[in-house]
Design a protein around this motif. Structure first.
Motif, mmCIF file in Angstrom:
data_model
loop_
_atom_site.group_PDB
_atom_site.id
_atom_site.type_symbol
_atom_site.label_atom_id
_atom_site.label_comp_id
_atom_site.label_asym_id
_atom_site.label_seq_id
_atom_site.Cartn_x
_atom_site.Cartn_y
_atom_site.Cartn_z
ATOM 1 N N LEU A 64 0.842 -1.190 0.000
ATOM 2 C CA LEU A 64 0.000 0.000 0.000
ATOM 3 C C LEU A 64 0.877 1.239 0.000
ATOM 4 O O LEU A 64 1.929 1.275 0.654
ATOM 5 C CB LEU A 64 -0.913 -0.007 1.227
ATOM 6 N N ASP A 65 0.465 2.257 -0.725
ATOM 7 C CA ASP A 65 1.197 3.513 -0.760
ATOM 8 C C ASP A 65 1.337 4.079 0.650
ATOM 9 O O ASP A 65 0.402 4.014 1.455
ATOM 10 C CB ASP A 65 0.448 4.509 -1.657
ATOM 11 N N SER A 66 2.513 4.639 0.967
ATOM 12 C CA SER A 66 2.768 5.125 2.325
ATOM 13 C C SER A 66 1.804 6.229 2.731
ATOM 14 O O SER A 66 1.349 6.283 3.880
ATOM 15 C CB SER A 66 4.214 5.608 2.454
ATOM 16 N N ASP A 67 1.472 7.128 1.802
ATOM 17 C CA ASP A 67 0.524 8.190 2.130
ATOM 18 C C ASP A 67 -0.836 7.607 2.513
ATOM 19 O O ASP A 67 -1.478 8.062 3.469
ATOM 20 C CB ASP A 67 0.345 9.138 0.939
ATOM 21 N N ALA A 68 -1.269 6.600 1.770
ATOM 22 C CA ALA A 68 -2.550 5.963 2.060
ATOM 23 C C ALA A 68 -2.517 5.239 3.400
ATOM 24 O O ALA A 68 -3.474 5.300 4.178
ATOM 25 C CB ALA A 68 -2.922 4.990 0.941
ATOM 26 N N ALA A 69 -1.408 4.545 3.681
ATOM 27 C CA ALA A 69 -1.294 3.817 4.945
ATOM 28 C C ALA A 69 -1.335 4.772 6.133
ATOM 29 O O ALA A 69 -2.033 4.529 7.127
ATOM 30 C CB ALA A 69 0.001 3.007 4.962
ATOM 31 N N PHE A 70 -0.580 5.859 6.054
ATOM 32 C CA PHE A 70 -0.579 6.829 7.147
ATOM 33 C C PHE A 70 -1.951 7.499 7.279
ATOM 34 O O PHE A 70 -2.410 7.792 8.379
ATOM 35 C CB PHE A 70 0.503 7.886 6.918
ATOM 36 N N ALA A 71 -2.602 7.754 6.155
ATOM 37 C CA ALA A 71 -3.905 8.410 6.193
ATOM 38 C C ALA A 71 -4.949 7.524 6.875
ATOM 39 O O ALA A 71 -5.786 8.014 7.652
ATOM 40 C CB ALA A 71 -4.359 8.771 4.777
ATOM 41 N N THR A 72 -4.931 6.213 6.588
ATOM 42 C CA THR A 72 -5.902 5.326 7.246
ATOM 43 C C THR A 72 -5.673 5.301 8.757
ATOM 44 O O THR A 72 -6.623 5.289 9.536
ATOM 45 C CB THR A 72 -5.791 3.894 6.691
ATOM 46 N N SER A 73 -4.405 5.310 9.152
ATOM 47 C CA SER A 73 -4.095 5.336 10.586
ATOM 48 C C SER A 73 -4.576 6.628 11.217
ATOM 49 O O SER A 73 -5.107 6.639 12.333
ATOM 50 C CB SER A 73 -2.595 5.168 10.789
ATOM 51 N N LEU A 74 -4.410 7.718 10.507
ATOM 52 C CA LEU A 74 -4.835 9.021 10.998
ATOM 53 C C LEU A 74 -6.350 9.070 11.184
ATOM 54 O O LEU A 74 -6.858 9.522 12.222
ATOM 55 C CB LEU A 74 -4.387 10.102 10.006
ATOM 56 N N ILE A 75 -7.087 8.577 10.212
ATOM 57 C CA ILE A 75 -8.548 8.589 10.288
ATOM 58 C C ILE A 75 -9.038 7.689 11.428
ATOM 59 O O ILE A 75 -9.921 8.063 12.196
ATOM 60 C CB ILE A 75 -9.161 8.141 8.946
ATOM 61 N N ALA A 76 -8.465 6.492 11.526
ATOM 62 C CA ALA A 76 -8.898 5.546 12.565
ATOM 63 C C ALA A 76 -8.619 6.089 13.956
ATOM 64 O O ALA A 76 -9.455 5.975 14.867
ATOM 65 C CB ALA A 76 -8.201 4.205 12.367
ATOM 66 N N THR A 77 -7.449 6.692 14.140
ATOM 67 C CA THR A 77 -7.129 7.247 15.447
ATOM 68 C C THR A 77 -8.020 8.437 15.759
ATOM 69 O O THR A 77 -8.417 8.647 16.917
ATOM 70 C CB THR A 77 -5.648 7.666 15.513
ATOM 71 N N GLY A 78 -8.366 9.223 14.744
ATOM 72 C CA GLY A 78 -9.315 10.328 14.945
ATOM 73 C C GLY A 78 -10.665 9.829 15.417
ATOM 74 O O GLY A 78 -11.287 10.432 16.307
ATOM 75 N N ALA A 79 -11.128 8.724 14.842
ATOM 76 C CA ALA A 79 -12.393 8.134 15.290
ATOM 77 C C ALA A 79 -12.300 7.665 16.733
ATOM 78 O O ALA A 79 -13.240 7.804 17.527
ATOM 79 C CB ALA A 79 -12.775 6.972 14.375
ATOM 80 N N LEU A 80 -11.143 7.108 17.096
ATOM 81 C CA LEU A 80 -10.939 6.658 18.468
ATOM 82 C C LEU A 80 -11.042 7.809 19.455
ATOM 83 O O LEU A 80 -11.636 7.677 20.531
ATOM 84 C CB LEU A 80 -9.568 5.989 18.576
ATOM 85 N N LEU A 81 -10.477 8.955 19.105
ATOM 86 C CA LEU A 81 -10.485 10.103 20.011
ATOM 87 C C LEU A 81 -11.911 10.513 20.395
ATOM 88 O O LEU A 81 -12.158 10.904 21.538
ATOM 89 C CB LEU A 81 -9.777 11.295 19.344
ATOM 90 N N VAL A 82 -12.811 10.404 19.451
ATOM 91 C CA VAL A 82 -14.194 10.804 19.711
ATOM 92 C C VAL A 82 -14.835 9.910 20.764
ATOM 93 O O VAL A 82 -15.637 10.365 21.590
ATOM 94 C CB VAL A 82 -15.016 10.756 18.399
ATOM 95 N N THR A 83 -14.457 8.640 20.787
ATOM 96 C CA THR A 83 -15.124 7.681 21.676
ATOM 97 C C THR A 83 -14.579 7.650 23.094
ATOM 98 O O THR A 83 -15.264 7.217 24.016
ATOM 99 C CB THR A 83 -15.010 6.250 21.094
ATOM 100 N N LEU A 84 -13.334 8.090 23.299
ATOM 101 C CA LEU A 84 -12.672 7.884 24.591
ATOM 102 C C LEU A 84 -13.406 8.497 25.784
ATOM 103 O O LEU A 84 -13.562 7.831 26.822
ATOM 104 C CB LEU A 84 -11.225 8.388 24.525
ATOM 105 N N PRO A 85 -13.865 9.746 25.730
ATOM 106 C CA PRO A 85 -14.597 10.274 26.892
ATOM 107 C C PRO A 85 -15.871 9.488 27.198
ATOM 108 O O PRO A 85 -16.251 9.339 28.363
ATOM 109 C CB PRO A 85 -14.921 11.716 26.471
ATOM 110 N N PHE A 86 -16.512 8.946 26.162
ATOM 111 C CA PHE A 86 -17.744 8.188 26.373
ATOM 112 C C PHE A 86 -17.461 6.836 27.019
ATOM 113 O O PHE A 86 -18.215 6.378 27.887
ATOM 114 C CB PHE A 86 -18.483 8.010 25.042
ATOM 115 N N THR A 87 -16.371 6.178 26.612
ATOM 116 C CA THR A 87 -16.034 4.915 27.270
ATOM 117 C C THR A 87 -15.534 5.173 28.688
ATOM 118 O O THR A 87 -15.715 4.333 29.573
ATOM 119 C CB THR A 87 -14.972 4.137 26.474
ATOM 120 N N GLY A 88 -14.935 6.355 28.919
ATOM 121 C CA GLY A 88 -14.579 6.735 30.280
ATOM 122 C C GLY A 88 -15.808 6.863 31.163
ATOM 123 O O GLY A 88 -15.827 6.390 32.308
#
Length: 438
Positions: free
Chosen positions: A277-301
């Motif tokens: 996979l292209d490096s830009d695409a790989a880093f971008a998927t990680s960025l998007i997934a981690t961004g989604a995680l950030l939204v959920t953390l206070p709620f799971t807390g």
């Protein structure tokens, strides 16, 4: 200000919000740096090691990444003693200062081409010192937050520590994506790779200012006032009285530590190096997934405050056992969509698990030795098992030829945490922070 164990504890005041901000920024910078190093490992490898064997160079780069984590238990014990003797604020001010210094120095290192064998040796030394300082950072910051928190909102407060961690990792991914997208390979290899490490210096300076300005932990002050003194020998007392709690914490967290670091740090490199996979695409998927995680953390807390720690942990552990093989198989399809889907699936147990294992850092250990005991327990689990996950993953794929070996490793670790939670863990939602727990 004092800590109450009454569920009717009033809303959080300004000192507590300042404590959350001051604590979080250190977690942010710590993980930003580790994230940047992990994401840029394929770029750093030929700069610091001979390029005759790219796999060997990458393994060596991940090895230095892992060694910095191995230093963390030592740092946890060392800085934990400072926290239990001199106070939480002194400990956290010292750790953020040292992290900034050592990270900035990495950005000024010579490469193998100009300094020969001295370059990887200097990188190794700085990463070890960095890991030593980081050993007192996260567990100390979580304890500081929770000791400021109302008893019925400890999980919610602790979630901001995880928020700082994953925001730092996300920033590391964003920085790596930005650099690889905007700079040529030559620019990246000559000076571009230095930028993210040098950026840590002003960030840590800001963290130091915030930490010096915040009040000392009210729980620590209460303990010191009631006892008339602090624990004289925190490390010896910890090893004598808290070894069961430390082993319990390691058992509870080993599954999440292996899986979270495998997917957040190792998976993007697997997608680039093994899947194509292209490096830009790989880093971008990680960025998007981690961004989604950030939204959920206070709620799971908030969730762990409402339903308790044990049911949330069990749910996360079960998912961690069955998910890795599915997610890695999806990721190996080699498309942007498949890579993103795999990482988004992983973010579900990561969020649930983070909420529990973070609040357990202070809840499993008494105030008198909390900084020392939690520093050892957290860093053994996340240092020895989480920090080595990229190295183990790379070695497993090289030896077996399949990423499913990494999935099996993560699932076994998760199974251990599941069994420990079922048979050894007692609910800590209503525990008294000052008392021995195990």
């Amino acid at each position: 200000m004092s800590i109450s164990t009454d569920p009717a504890t009033p809303a959080v005041g300004k000192p507590s919000r300042r404590a959350v901000l001051a604590s979080s920024i250190g977690n942010y910078v710590e993980q930003y740096d580790f994230g940047v190093y992990g994401y840029l490992a394929p770029i750093l490898a030929p700069l610091f090691f001979p390029d005759e064997n790219p796999v060997a160079g990458l393994l060596a780069t991940y090895g230095i990444y892992a060694i910095s984590f191995v230093m963390r238990p030592v740092g946890g014990a060392l800085f934990g003693v400072v926290g239990d003797r001199l106070g939480r604020r002194a400990m956290l001010s010292l750790t953020v200062l040292l992290i900034g210094v050592f990270t900035g120095l990495i950005g000024a290192l010579p490469t193998y081409a100009s300094a020969g064998i001295a370059a990887p040796i200097l990188l190794l030394v700085l990463r070890m010192l960095q890991g030593l300082a980081a050993g007192g950072e996260y567990s100390g910051a979580v304890g500081f937050m929770v000791e400021h928190a109302p008893a019925h909102r400890r999980g919610f407060f602790a979630s901001f520590a995880s928020l700082g961690v994953y925001l730092g990792l996300m920033s590391g991914a964003a920085m790596a994506t930005l650099l690889t997208a905007t700079l040529s390979d030559e620019q990246l290899a000559t000076w571009g790779w230095r930028i993210p490490f040098l950026v840590a210096i002003p960030l840590c300076a800001l963290g130091l200012v915030l930490r010096l300005a915040v009040e000392e932990s009210p729980e620590f002050e209460r303990f010191r006032r009631e006892q008339g003194a602090v624990e004289a020998t925190p490390l010896r007392t910890t090893l004598r009285t808290q070894w069961r709690a430390i082993l319990l914490y390691i058992g509870m967290t080993v599954g999440g530590s292996v899986s979270s670091y495998s997917v957040i740090t190792y998976l993007p490199q697997h997608l680039i190096n093994d899947v194509g996979l292209d490096s830009d695409a790989a880093f971008a998927t990680s960025l998007i997934a981690t961004g989604a995680l950030l939204v959920t953390l206070p709620f799971t807390g908030l969730l762990v405050d409402v339903v308790g720690r044990k049911p949330v942990h069990l749910t996360a552990a079960v998912i961690y056992v069955v998910l890795p093989a599915i997610a890695y198989t999806i990721a190996d399809d080699g498309t942007f969509a498949s890579a993103l889907t795999a990482q988004l699936l992983f973010m579900i147990p990561v969020s649930l698990n983070s909420a529990v294992v973070t609040v357990l850092i202070p809840e499993l250990f008494p105030t008198r030795v909390r900084a020392t005991a939690s520093g050892i327990g957290f860093n053994v689990s996340y240092g020895l098992f989480g920090g080595t996950a990229p190295l183990v993953g790379t070695a497993l794929v090289a030896a077996t030829g399949t990423v499913l070996s990494v999935a099996a490793y993560a699932s076994v670790a998760a199974l251990i945490s599941l069994l420990v939670c079922v048979f050894c863990f007692r609910e800590t939602r209503d525990t008294d922070l000052a008392a021995d727990k195990v």
